[in-house]
Design an enzyme around this catalytic site. Sequence first.
Site, PDB file in Angstrom:
ATOM      1  CG  ASP A 149      -0.259  -0.276   2.536  1.00  0.00           C
ATOM      2  OD1 ASP A 149       0.978  -0.322   2.561  1.00  0.00           O
ATOM      3  OD2 ASP A 149      -0.962  -0.441   3.550  1.00  0.00           O
TER       4      ASP A 149
ATOM      5  CG  ASN B  24      -8.593  -0.586  12.414  1.00  0.00           C
ATOM      6  OD1 ASN B  24      -7.667  -1.256  11.950  1.00  0.00           O
ATOM      7  ND2 ASN B  24      -9.057   0.493  11.813  1.00  0.00           N
TER       8      ASN B  24
ATOM      9  CG  HIS C 260      -5.591  -1.433   9.153  1.00  0.00           C
ATOM     10  ND1 HIS C 260      -5.636  -0.291   9.915  1.00  0.00           N
ATOM     11  CD2 HIS C 260      -4.285  -1.626   8.861  1.00  0.00           C
ATOM     12  CE1 HIS C 260      -4.411   0.183  10.070  1.00  0.00           C
ATOM     13  NE2 HIS C 260      -3.566  -0.612   9.445  1.00  0.00           N
TER      14      HIS C 260
ATOM     15  CD  GLU D 228      -8.497   1.742   8.099  1.00  0.00           C
ATOM     16  OE1 GLU D 228      -8.469   0.828   8.947  1.00  0.00           O
ATOM     17  OE2 GLU D 228      -7.916   2.821   8.252  1.00  0.00           O
TER      18      GLU D 228
HETATM   19  C1  GLP Z   1       0.124   0.488   8.639  1.00  0.00           C
HETATM   20  C2  GLP Z   1       0.138  -0.301   7.325  1.00  0.00           C
HETATM   21  C3  GLP Z   1      -0.118  -1.749   7.582  1.00  0.00           C
HETATM   22  C4  GLP Z   1       0.459  -2.117   8.940  1.00  0.00           C
HETATM   23  C5  GLP Z   1      -0.345  -1.454  10.005  1.00  0.00           C
HETATM   24  C6  GLP Z   1       0.198  -1.634  11.411  1.00  0.00           C
HETATM   25  O1  GLP Z   1      -0.210   1.776   8.520  1.00  0.00           O
HETATM   26  N1  GLP Z   1      -0.672   0.163   6.270  1.00  0.00           N
HETATM   27  O2  GLP Z   1       0.439  -2.510   6.534  1.00  0.00           O
HETATM   28  O3  GLP Z   1       0.373  -3.499   9.138  1.00  0.00           O
HETATM   29  O4  GLP Z   1      -0.617  -0.113   9.683  1.00  0.00           O
HETATM   30  O5  GLP Z   1       1.253  -0.766  11.675  1.00  0.00           O
HETATM   31  P1  GLP Z   1       2.189  -0.879  12.946  1.00  0.00           P
HETATM   32  O6  GLP Z   1       3.086  -2.033  12.707  1.00  0.00           O
HETATM   33  O7  GLP Z   1       2.936   0.428  12.974  1.00  0.00           O
HETATM   34  O8  GLP Z   1       1.318  -1.084  14.122  1.00  0.00           O
END
Ligand code: GLP
Length: 244
Positions: A67, A136, A138, A143
């Site tokens: 992404d 959450n 995702h 989302e």
């Molecule tokens: C991000 C990414 C995800 C990631 C998630 C968790 O923004 N888009 O691919 O798995 O949110 O992030 P973190 O590892 O900082 O908790």
Amino acid sequence: MRIIQCHSTQEAVQTVADLTLERLLSRPSSVIGLATGRTMEGVYAAWTKRALGEGIDHSSCFFFMLDEYLGLPDGHRCSFKSYIQERLLRPLSLREDQIAFPPVHGTSHADSAKHYEISIQESGGVDLQLLGIGQNGHIGFNEPGSAGNSRTRVVELTESTINANKSEFGEEKMPTQALSMGIGTILEAKNLLMLATGKSKAEVIKYLLNHHDDPNCPATFLKSHPHFTLVLDPDAGSKINLNI
Ligand code: GLP
């Protein structure tokens, strides 16, 4: 679904790095899907350390990013492109033609998204998709409310995701949209490897293990995948009891 519960965060990140490198060692031309986030930082550190130490050849593999934020100028320090350049591409001296990024700078996001899907298919598909998980539920930026068959598309970020990530942007306003592979896209990868670490993920991991195909927690769609591995550190796994 296979769950690997580790004794420390370091063991968890090393496990994900080792599983990825073992794949690359056995099939050097593998296509790997890359995820970002704070959780994955340790994985890229462990990956590059071992790869450089052992001289593991990465010249014939290919990468797709999961992404990217919409609305950031190319080269922005908070873009996922900058994130992966800094943590993986530059340390391993990978070539620019070894990675594809969600094309967020085109004029038509719908066309760009379709083009990205075609690129993934033409590569032969993703062999191993790395994933984190949002608090959450995702995955990528799919989302809650995302459909299990969703494809690469523009997504609106939720307040929970913005609150979890906005500190990265400091004084700047964080984007509220992204281009993300869909859940259907992710499910087409041959292997899924998710890492969750820290207390802030304990609740969502408990929810994930107790629910199936639940749009309120997009990660639950992954449980139907035949090759889904979830790696946990003690904190992320602290609210589950597998009795094994
Ligand atoms: C991000 C990414 C995800 C990631 C998630 C968790 O923004 N888009 O691919 O798995 O949110 O992030 P973190 O590892 O900082 O908790």
